[in-house]
Design a protein around this motif. Structure first.
Motif, PDB file in Angstrom:
ATOM      1  N   LYS A  54      46.661  52.673  87.824  1.00 21.83           N
ATOM      2  CA  LYS A  54      47.218  51.383  87.422  1.00 21.83           C
ATOM      3  C   LYS A  54      46.328  50.266  87.923  1.00 21.83           C
ATOM      4  CE  LYS A  54      51.398  48.548  87.343  1.00 21.83           C
ATOM      5  NZ  LYS A  54      51.289  48.391  85.856  1.00 21.83           N
TER       6      LYS A  54
ATOM      7  N   GLN B  35      45.051  46.050  86.431  1.00 22.22           N
ATOM      8  CA  GLN B  35      45.644  44.799  85.959  1.00 22.22           C
ATOM      9  C   GLN B  35      44.961  44.421  84.661  1.00 22.22           C
ATOM     10  OE1 GLN B  35      46.177  41.602  88.837  1.00 22.22           O
ATOM     11  NE2 GLN B  35      45.719  40.070  87.261  1.00 22.22           N
ATOM     12  N   GLY B  36      45.735  44.421  83.576  1.00 21.45           N
ATOM     13  CA  GLY B  36      45.153  44.138  82.279  1.00 21.45           C
ATOM     14  C   GLY B  36      44.821  42.673  82.085  1.00 21.45           C
TER      15      GLY B  36
ATOM     16  N   THR C 139      40.720  40.729  85.993  1.00 19.77           N
ATOM     17  CA  THR C 139      41.432  41.986  85.747  1.00 19.77           C
ATOM     18  C   THR C 139      40.998  43.074  86.732  1.00 19.77           C
ATOM     19  OG1 THR C 139      39.784  42.946  84.244  1.00 19.77           O
ATOM     20  CG2 THR C 139      41.393  41.418  83.281  1.00 19.77           C
TER      21      THR C 139
ATOM     22  N   ASP D 249      40.165  46.898  85.790  1.00 14.80           N
ATOM     23  CA  ASP D 249      39.989  47.682  84.561  1.00 14.80           C
ATOM     24  C   ASP D 249      40.318  49.163  84.804  1.00 14.80           C
ATOM     25  OD1 ASP D 249      39.239  48.846  82.203  1.00 14.80           O
ATOM     26  OD2 ASP D 249      37.267  47.903  82.105  1.00 14.80           O
TER      27      ASP D 249
ATOM     28  N   GLY E  21      44.147  52.251  77.580  1.00 19.86           N
ATOM     29  CA  GLY E  21      44.027  51.031  76.793  1.00 19.86           C
ATOM     30  C   GLY E  21      44.887  50.978  75.557  1.00 19.86           C
ATOM     31  N   THR E  22      44.943  49.766  74.979  1.00 19.96           N
ATOM     32  CA  THR E  22      45.792  49.525  73.813  1.00 19.96           C
ATOM     33  C   THR E  22      45.068  48.838  72.668  1.00 19.96           C
ATOM     34  OG1 THR E  22      46.498  47.401  74.772  1.00 19.96           O
ATOM     35  CG2 THR E  22      47.880  49.358  75.235  1.00 19.96           C
TER      36      THR E  22
ATOM     37  N   VAL F 287      41.307  44.135  74.795  1.00 17.69           N
ATOM     38  CA  VAL F 287      42.230  44.048  75.935  1.00 17.69           C
ATOM     39  C   VAL F 287      41.759  45.020  77.017  1.00 17.69           C
ATOM     40  CG1 VAL F 287      44.590  44.394  76.741  1.00 17.69           C
ATOM     41  CG2 VAL F 287      44.185  43.397  74.477  1.00 17.69           C
ATOM     42  N   ILE F 288      41.530  44.510  78.185  1.00 12.17           N
ATOM     43  CA  ILE F 288      41.154  45.375  79.300  1.00 12.17           C
ATOM     44  C   ILE F 288      42.379  46.181  79.738  1.00 12.17           C
ATOM     45  CG2 ILE F 288      40.495  45.377  81.750  1.00 12.17           C
ATOM     46  CD1 ILE F 288      38.522  43.142  81.055  1.00 12.17           C
ATOM     47  N   ALA F 289      42.182  47.485  79.854  1.00 17.57           N
ATOM     48  CA  ALA F 289      43.309  48.402  80.088  1.00 17.57           C
ATOM     49  C   ALA F 289      43.929  48.207  81.459  1.00 17.57           C
ATOM     50  CB  ALA F 289      42.831  49.838  79.938  1.00 17.57           C
ATOM     51  N   GLU F 290      45.257  48.180  81.458  1.00 19.74           N
ATOM     52  CA  GLU F 290      45.982  48.115  82.717  1.00 19.74           C
ATOM     53  C   GLU F 290      46.313  49.498  83.245  1.00 19.74           C
ATOM     54  OE1 GLU F 290      49.989  46.044  84.594  1.00 19.74           O
ATOM     55  OE2 GLU F 290      48.757  45.025  83.096  1.00 19.74           O
ATOM     56  N   ASN F 291      46.506  50.479  82.336  1.00 20.72           N
ATOM     57  CA  ASN F 291      46.912  51.829  82.729  1.00 20.72           C
ATOM     58  C   ASN F 291      45.982  52.874  82.127  1.00 20.72           C
ATOM     59  OD1 ASN F 291      49.502  51.078  84.092  1.00 20.72           O
ATOM     60  ND2 ASN F 291      49.997  50.344  82.028  1.00 20.72           N
TER      61      ASN F 291
END
Length: 394
Positions: free
Chosen positions: A193, A195-196, A205, A207, A243-244, A248-252
Motif C-alpha cells: 500500500k 499513496q496514489g 505519491t 508508487d 494500478g487503475t 494515475v500512480i498506483a496506490e495498491n
C-alpha cells in the motif's frame, strides 16, 4: 514375490479399464464436485463385491479383507479434474463439459486402481491382511488428502502407496525413487500500500507499482543468495494486480505466487526471508506491506524400503529396462499428507509416446495418455499390495 494370477487377471481386464477411463474422461468433475465419478466408482465396487463407505462431500474408501488377519496397506487414486478447456481433436472421447477436463490423468489413476481392486479381490484368499482402496477427491486444490484423513482413512494403516501417470516419461517406463519426489507447494500473497496520485506529480505519491516491481526483482535473491545451492527452491510471482489507469500512480499492488522446496527447514527460511524482503522493500519506498503465506502440500519423500519394494516389483514384472530413475519434480502432490501417518511410496507411470501424440504436458488442453501404460500401472498397484502383505505376514 510376483503373483502371476494378478498379472493374468489385469491383462484380461484391460479393455474394461480403458473403457472406464474414457467414460470418466468424457465426464470430468472439479474438486469436491465429483458426484458422478463417485457414483461410477461405487457401481464398480458393488459389481465386484467390495465393501465401501462414502466420504464427504465426495470420494470413496473401500476395503478388501484377506483370508487371514495381518497388516493393512492403502492404495490411493485421485479422482478430480481441472478447469481446463480440452483441445484434443483426434480422440472420440473428449470432455463433454466445456471448460473442464481430465488434464492431469486422474481418470487413469481411478481406472487403474479399480482394475487392481478387481484382481486383488479375486485372490483375497491368498492375502494375509487387508488392502484399503482410497478414491480421493480434490487433489488439485491440495485439500482432498486431509479431508480423507479427517474422516479416518489412515486408522489402522501400516503402509501407503500411490502413483501418477507421467507424460514426461516414455510409455512403459516406471519410476519410484528413494527420497524426495515432489516438492512442497505453498501459496504467497503480498499486498503493498502506497499513496496514489496524478501521474504528472510523482513527488506527491508513494508508487505501489514501483514497490511491487522492486520486490519482484529482488525476491529471487533469496533463492540465489540465502538458500544452500544444493537445496532446490523456487519462488515464483505469477500474478500482479497494480494500478487503475494510465495516468494515475498506483496506490495498491497485490502480488500472488508459489513457493516450492523439498525440505521443511528450507521452507521456514523462505517464508521468513520473503516477509523480510517485503517489509524492507516497502519501507525503502515509504509504503507498507502485508504478507500472507499459506502452507500447501508437504514435500513428498518416499520411504526407502517402500520405494525399493516398488522398484523390485517393476523390475520383476516388466524387466530391468522398465525401471527409470526419474528426477524429482517441483510439482506438488497431497499424497504427502498420508506419508505423515505411515511409511510408503509414490510411483510414476510413463505415458509419453510421440507416435501417439501423448507427450503433452500435464494441465495442457492437449494432454492425453498412451493407454498401453494403464495395464502396467494397474499391475504395479496390485503387485505392491500383495508383496507388502506377503513380506509382513509374520
Amino acid at each position: 514375490m510376483l503373483n502371476t494370477t494378478l498379472t493374468k487377471l489385469i491383462a484380461a481386464y484391460c479393455d474394461e479399464m480403458i473403457a472406464f477411463r474414457r467414460d470418466l474422461h468424457q465426464h470430468p468433475e472439479l474438486p469436491f464436485e465429483e458426484v458422478r465419478t463417485t457414483q461410477r466408482i461405487v457401481q464398480q465396487l458393488k459389481q465386484i463385491g467390495i465393501d465401501y463407505r462414502l466420504t464427504e462431500p465426495t470420494g470413496v474408501i473401500a476395503e478388501i479383507k484377506g483370508a487371514k488377519p495381518g497388516k493393512t496397506v492403502l492404495l490411493r487414486a485421485d479422482i478430480d479434474a481441472l478447469p481446463v478447456m480440452e483441445l484434443n481433436d483426434k480422440i472420440d472421447y473428449q470432455s463433454t463439459i466445456s471448460g473442464k477436463m481430465h488434464a492431469c490423468g486422474h481418470d487413469t489413476h481411478t481406472a487403474m486402481l479399480l482394475t487392481a481392486a478387481k484382481a486383488l479381490y479375486q485372490i483375497r484368499d491368498q492375502l494375509t491382511g487387508n488392502v484399503r482402496l482410497v478414491f480421493q477427491p480434490a487433489e488439485e486444490i491440495a485439500q482432498g488428502a486431509n479431508a480423507m484423513i479427517a474422516q479416518g482413512v489412515m486408522i489402522g494403516v501400516d503402509n501407503v502407496f500411490g502413483m501418477h501417470i507421467w507424460s514426461k516419461m516414455r510409455s512403459h517406463q516406471l519410476a519410484c525413487v528413494v527420497g524426495p519426489t515432489f516438492a512442497s507447494a505453498d501459496l504467497l500473497k503480498v499486498t503493498f500500500k502506497g499513496q496514489g496520485g496524478h501521474g504528472s506529480m510523482p513527488h506527491d505519491t508513494v508508487d505501489a507499482a514501483m514497490v511491487a516491481s522492486a520486490f519482484v526483482m529482488n525476491v529471487q535473491a533469496i533463492v540465489s543468495r540465502e538458500i544452500d545451492p544444493l537445496e532446490p527452491a523456487v519462488v515464483t510471482i505469477g500474478k500482479m494486480v497494480v494500478g487503475t489507469r494510465f495516468n494515475v500512480i498506483a496506490e495498491n499492488a497485490v502480488l500472488e505466487g508459489t513457493v516450492r522446496c523439498f525440505n521443511l527447514e528450507v521452507r521456514n527460511k523462505l517464508e521468513a526471508a520473503i516477509e523480510r524482503y517485503a517489509q524492507q522493500v516497502a519501507a525503502m519506498y515509504r509504503a507498507t506491506a502485508k504478507v500472507e503465506y499459506t502452507y500447501g502440500t508437504l514435500p513428498l519423500v518416499n520411504e526407502s524400503q517402500s520405494a525399493l519394494l516398488a522398484q523390485s516389483i517393476i523390475q520383476q514384472a516388466f524387466g530391468e529396462e522398465a525401471l527409470h530413475a526419474e528426477r524429482p519434480t517441483t510439482g506438488a502432490e497431497d499424497f504427502s499428507y498420508y506419508l505423515e501417518h505411515a511409511p510408503g511410496a509414490f510411483a510414476l507411470v510413463g505415458s509419453g509416446n510421440p507416435a501417439k501424440d501423448t507427450q503433452w504436458a500435464h494441465h495442457h488442453g492437449c494432454f492425453n495418455v498412451d493407454e498401453d501404460s494403464l495395464t502396467r500401472g494397474a499391475e504395479l498397484y496390485a503387485q505392491y499390495a500383495f508383496a507388502y502383505l506377503q513380506q509382513n505376514q509374520f
